[in-house]
Scaffold this active site. Structure first.
Site, PDB file in Angstrom:
ATOM      1  N   PRO A  91       3.273 -12.350  -8.936  1.00 23.90           N
ATOM      2  CG  PRO A  91       5.110 -11.298  -7.973  1.00 23.90           C
ATOM      3  CD  PRO A  91       4.704 -12.107  -9.164  1.00 23.90           C
ATOM      4  CG  HIS A 107      -0.244  -0.975 -10.910  1.00 26.50           C
ATOM      5  ND1 HIS A 107       0.715  -0.971  -9.923  1.00 26.50           N
ATOM      6  CD2 HIS A 107      -0.668   0.307 -11.028  1.00 26.50           C
ATOM      7  CE1 HIS A 107       0.876   0.266  -9.485  1.00 26.50           C
ATOM      8  NE2 HIS A 107       0.054   1.057 -10.122  1.00 26.50           N
ATOM      9  CG  ASN A 136      -2.135   0.885   1.009  1.00 24.07           C
ATOM     10  OD1 ASN A 136      -2.629   1.017  -0.105  1.00 24.07           O
ATOM     11  ND2 ASN A 136      -2.604   1.521   2.060  1.00 24.07           N
ATOM     12  NE  ARG A 149       4.830   6.802   2.000  1.00 22.99           N
ATOM     13  CZ  ARG A 149       4.865   6.486   3.294  1.00 22.99           C
ATOM     14  NH1 ARG A 149       5.628   7.159   4.121  1.00 22.99           N
ATOM     15  NH2 ARG A 149       4.139   5.497   3.758  1.00 22.99           N
ATOM     16  CE  LYS A 185       2.989  -7.017  -5.196  1.00 18.48           C
ATOM     17  NZ  LYS A 185       4.122  -6.159  -4.782  1.00 18.48           N
ATOM     18  CG  ASP A 196       0.736  -4.669  -8.463  1.00 19.46           C
ATOM     19  OD1 ASP A 196       0.069  -5.090  -9.430  1.00 19.46           O
ATOM     20  OD2 ASP A 196       1.600  -3.796  -8.591  1.00 19.46           O
ATOM     21  NE  ARG A 206       3.810   0.399   3.939  1.00 17.93           N
ATOM     22  CZ  ARG A 206       3.267   1.596   4.107  1.00 17.93           C
ATOM     23  NH1 ARG A 206       3.601   2.327   5.162  1.00 17.93           N
ATOM     24  NH2 ARG A 206       2.387   2.060   3.249  1.00 17.93           N
TER      25      ARG A 206
END
Length: 249
Positions: A206, A210, A99, A104, A189, A208, A149
């Site tokens: 994986p 997208h 997320n 970042r 994922k 995600d 996280r």
DNA sequence: CACCAGGCCGTGC
DNA sequence: GCACGGCATGGT
């Protein structure tokens, strides 16, 4: 032949920086500055890291057969290889990735290295080992901006602090998957990313946000569950396809 | 203000 | 088993 730029910008790694038309990064405790057209067959470490013994031309042809939609992307991103990165770095990096956006993620990983890694030279730090992270608290991570996280990082560190990564690597893919999924903060994922990028299990795919959009849209006819050893690379190309199209269609 | 980013956890059903 | 809200932070 490998294309260093296409490979290092493909979202599987986060610590290579493009500077003066070259790529600067760290493998182990060594800083590398690579020309984009560098012939890396003479350097054993790079040869392995960039997975240069694998026949990607063959795989590309097979992928185009199964998914003609990817033809242009494969031509544009020719030489995109699946790296053989350090598993520990991949585990931590992809826990951080959830997320989150690539910019970042990169920033947070840099901060992790600067705070807990070993200084190599100037502003370059190694990726912190399990040992270097084992006494870092959730609160410490939160102060550095890892947010929710932080708890996941602590749980992964606790799992691996008594595990020899060499031995872990020798476990079967299924066993690794079970162990990884038992860690709080690693779901399907992130687990697939770790198995693919960290342990080179190339049948992993994986999915995600997208990829989800792509698989229910443009690529809805792709039989992605039966790609076998082509899965990891195919996923990489679909990811690039969505980036090329900037999330559209 | 909203929504999103290489998701996962906890809860409820 | 699946659906849903919450979660830190920064960008658009």
């Amino acid at each position: 032949m490998i294309n260093i730029e296409n490979t290092l910008l493909s979202g599987q790694c986060f610590r290579w920086k493009e500077i003066d038309n070259k790529f600067k990064g760290i493998i182990g405790n060594k800083v590398y500055i690579l020309e984009k057209n560098l012939d890396i067959k003479d350097d054993k470490v790079l040869f392995n890291y960039f997975d240069c013994q694998t026949d990607y031309n063959f795989m590309n042809k097979e992928i185009i057969k199964r998914c003609p939609l990817l033809k242009d992307t494969i031509l544009n991103k020719k030489g995109l290889y699946i790296l053989r990165q350090d598993p520990w770095e991949v585990i931590i990096s992809f826990i951080i990735s959830q997320n989150n956006n690539i910019k970042r993620i990169t920033k947070l990983i840099d901060s992790l290295c600067k705070n807990y890694g070993t200084k190599i030279i100037d502003d370059d730090f190694s990726f912190p080992s399990v040992k270097q992270l084992e006494n870092v608290s959730e609160e410490d991570f939160r102060k550095l901006g890892f947010g929710f996280r932080a708890r996941y990082l602590v749980s992964a560190i606790n799992f691996f602090k008594d595990v020899d990564m060499e031995n872990f690597s020798k476990k079967s893919e299924k066993e690794k998957e079970q162990d990884l999924l038992s860690i709080c903060g690693i779901g399907n994922k992130v687990c697939d990313c770790i198995l693919l990028y960290g342990f080179h299990h190339t049948s992993r795919f994986p999915i995600d946000t997208h990829m989800k959009k792509a698989l229910s849209g443009k690529f809805k006819d792709l039989d992605y569950k039966n790609l076998n050893e082509l899965a990891g690379l195919t996923q990489q190309y679909i990811f690039e396809y969505t980036r090329e199209n900037n999330g559209k269609d």
